[in-house]
Motif scaffolding. Structure first.
Motif, PDB file in Angstrom:
ATOM      1  N   TYR A  74       0.870  -1.080  -0.005  1.00 23.52           N
ATOM      2  CA  TYR A  74      -0.093   0.110  -0.008  1.00 23.52           C
ATOM      3  C   TYR A  74       0.878   1.313   0.090  1.00 23.52           C
ATOM      4  O   TYR A  74       2.065   1.270   0.356  1.00 23.52           O
ATOM      5  CB  TYR A  74      -1.092   0.083   1.305  1.00 23.52           C
ATOM      6  CG  TYR A  74      -1.997  -1.257   1.153  1.00 23.52           C
ATOM      7  CD1 TYR A  74      -2.874  -1.013   0.256  1.00 23.52           C
ATOM      8  CD2 TYR A  74      -1.882  -2.186   2.202  1.00 23.52           C
ATOM      9  CE1 TYR A  74      -3.798  -2.192   0.240  1.00 23.52           C
ATOM     10  CE2 TYR A  74      -2.899  -3.277   2.036  1.00 23.52           C
ATOM     11  CZ  TYR A  74      -3.602  -3.176   1.139  1.00 23.52           C
ATOM     12  OH  TYR A  74      -4.430  -4.289   1.223  1.00 23.52           O
ATOM     13  N   LYS A 255      -7.724  -5.548 -13.157  1.00 26.55           N
ATOM     14  CA  LYS A 255      -7.595  -4.314 -12.317  1.00 26.55           C
ATOM     15  C   LYS A 255      -8.685  -3.658 -12.484  1.00 26.55           C
ATOM     16  O   LYS A 255      -9.268  -2.759 -11.397  1.00 26.55           O
ATOM     17  CB  LYS A 255      -6.132  -3.393 -12.585  1.00 26.55           C
ATOM     18  CG  LYS A 255      -4.942  -3.781 -11.888  1.00 26.55           C
ATOM     19  CD  LYS A 255      -4.020  -2.833 -12.424  1.00 26.55           C
ATOM     20  CE  LYS A 255      -2.557  -3.248 -11.660  1.00 26.55           C
ATOM     21  NZ  LYS A 255      -1.451  -2.656 -12.399  1.00 26.55           N
ATOM     22  N   GLY A 259     -11.323  -2.586  -9.339  1.00 26.83           N
ATOM     23  CA  GLY A 259     -11.680  -1.146  -8.812  1.00 26.83           C
ATOM     24  C   GLY A 259     -10.745  -0.734  -7.848  1.00 26.83           C
ATOM     25  O   GLY A 259      -9.700  -1.519  -7.338  1.00 26.83           O
ATOM     26  N   ARG A 260     -11.190   0.100  -7.145  1.00 29.87           N
ATOM     27  CA  ARG A 260     -10.526   0.782  -5.979  1.00 29.87           C
ATOM     28  C   ARG A 260     -11.051   0.425  -4.529  1.00 29.87           C
ATOM     29  O   ARG A 260     -10.088   0.233  -3.725  1.00 29.87           O
ATOM     30  CB  ARG A 260     -10.665   2.362  -5.941  1.00 29.87           C
ATOM     31  CG  ARG A 260      -9.828   2.789  -7.169  1.00 29.87           C
ATOM     32  CD  ARG A 260      -9.056   4.103  -6.799  1.00 29.87           C
ATOM     33  NE  ARG A 260      -7.973   4.332  -7.787  1.00 29.87           N
ATOM     34  CZ  ARG A 260      -6.662   4.180  -7.449  1.00 29.87           C
ATOM     35  NH1 ARG A 260      -6.342   3.914  -6.269  1.00 29.87           N
ATOM     36  NH2 ARG A 260      -5.622   4.249  -8.169  1.00 29.87           N
ATOM     37  N   ALA A 261     -11.999   0.323  -4.226  1.00 29.52           N
ATOM     38  CA  ALA A 261     -12.625   0.226  -2.803  1.00 29.52           C
ATOM     39  C   ALA A 261     -13.359  -1.145  -2.690  1.00 29.52           C
ATOM     40  O   ALA A 261     -14.382  -1.130  -1.735  1.00 29.52           O
ATOM     41  CB  ALA A 261     -13.164   1.500  -2.380  1.00 29.52           C
TER      42      ALA A 261
END
Ligand SMILES: Cc1cc2nc3c(=O)[nH]c(=O)nc-3n(C[C@H](O)[C@H](O)[C@H](O)COP(=O)(O)O)c2cc1C
Length: 313
Positions: A74, A255, A259-261
């Motif tokens: 991260y 990817k 996605g992001r969350a």
């Protein structure tokens, strides 16, 4: 119980409550530490200042040792490490990255360092990097995992054969008998994740905790090996991934679907359909949501009973 792991962390039982994104905030970590095991705050899902708040609250909630888990995949790692030092955290578990990157820096600042690995090769790299102990995590574990698919039952004796520093087993352990088995295979202690997701103090959403309780054998899968392999519950998001895999997707397409969350959506916000729900195979054996102190007591009682019983084998 006294051994290398209880001495290393100054705890009562050789058990580590695993650092887990969206599950292990200060409430879980302090409850774990107050129960005689090592509580860990999972920094992976926290912005640096959020982590600082959790560390400060944890210090108020327990006088016992606790640690912070830092997955190196991260962003903001430098800021995270500075906060750990500023707040006087004494134990750091690093994962998902090269153990060389931070071990010396942390050790120079008086911090005990443990690195999480999923193979003998990386256990040796961690030892060479100067860590104080290694967590060897098998294929059955929840969350991010190795690509090798080596199970805890096979990984622990193989790592033990080569490693001289303390060894903590992880993956598929939720009971005292599981803990005893891991220690018989050569571990000095255990790290437990999934069982503590289904605790009252875990910060994960109640929908996710209930889903863990309901999960049966065979309902999790290791996937997304092309990005960062992760074991999760087979829900709609997982099925969408399978549909995409059938088309032979590029890494970029994977990817994009992830996605992001996704992880936050599933584990923290309780969206069981679209969210990513990280949990281990042992969820099939987890049948209730309980306070951490009760879980620890149950594990220790089971450990002692099974140890006695083993004498009659
Ligand atoms: C919800 C969840 C989140 C996790 N997040 C992290 C993490 O942030 N960092 C890490 O090193 N491991 C993470 N893990 C792995 C755990 O630290 C631990 O090694 C693993 O859960 C042990 O296997 P078990 O789930 O069978 O007990 C996570 C596991 C779960 C279930």
């Amino acid at each position: 119980m006294q051994n290398k792991i209880t001495s290393l962390f100054d705890i009562e039982y050789p058990i580590v409550q695993a650092g887990m994104i969206w599950a292990s905030g200060w409430r879980l970590a302090s409850a774990a530490s107050n129960s005689g095991i090592l509580g860990i705050i999972g920094a992976g899902s926290m912005y640096p200042e959020v982590l600082r708040e959790h560390i400060q609250k944890c210090k108020k909630a327990t006088s016992k040792p606790f640690g912070v888990n830092v997955p190196m995949l991260y962003p903001n790692i430098e800021e995270i490490m500075d906060i750990i030092v500023e707040e006087g955290v004494k134990i750091v578990f690093t994962s998902a990255g090269n153990p060389k990157t931070w071990t010396s820096w942390l050790k120079e600042r008086g911090i005990t360092v443990v690195h999480v690995v999923s193979s003998v090769k990386f256990a040796l790299k961690a030892e060479q990097a100067g860590v104080d102990a290694v967590v060897a995590e098998g294929f059955e574990a929840g969350g991010h995992n190795g690509r090798e698919e080596t199970t805890t039952f096979t990984l622990i004796p193989m790592v033990r054969e080569k490693l001289s520093i303390p060894l903590i087993a992880a993956g598929g352990i939720a009971t005292g008998s599981g803990m005893l088995a891991a220690m018989v295979l050569g571990a000095d202690g255990v790290q437990i994740g999934s069982r503590f997701v289904a605790s009252e103090e875990a910060s994960s959403h109640i929908n996710f905790k209930q889903k863990v309780v309901e999960a049966n054998e065979g309902e999790t899968q290791l996937t997304l090996k092309e990005l960062a392999p992760v074991r999760l519950i087979k829900n709609k998001f997982y099925n969408d991934l399978q549909e995409l895999y059938a088309k032979g997707p590029s890494v970029e397409e994977l990817k994009e679907l992830l996605g992001r969350a996704r992880a936050k959506k599933g584990m923290f916000e309780g969206d069981l359909v679209e969210g990513e729900l990280e949990i281990g195979q042992i969820s099939g054996l987890i049948n209730d949501i309980k306070p951490v102190a009760d879980i620890v007591e149950e594990i220790i009682n089971d450990f002692n009973q099974v140890k006695e019983k083993a004498k009659t084998f």
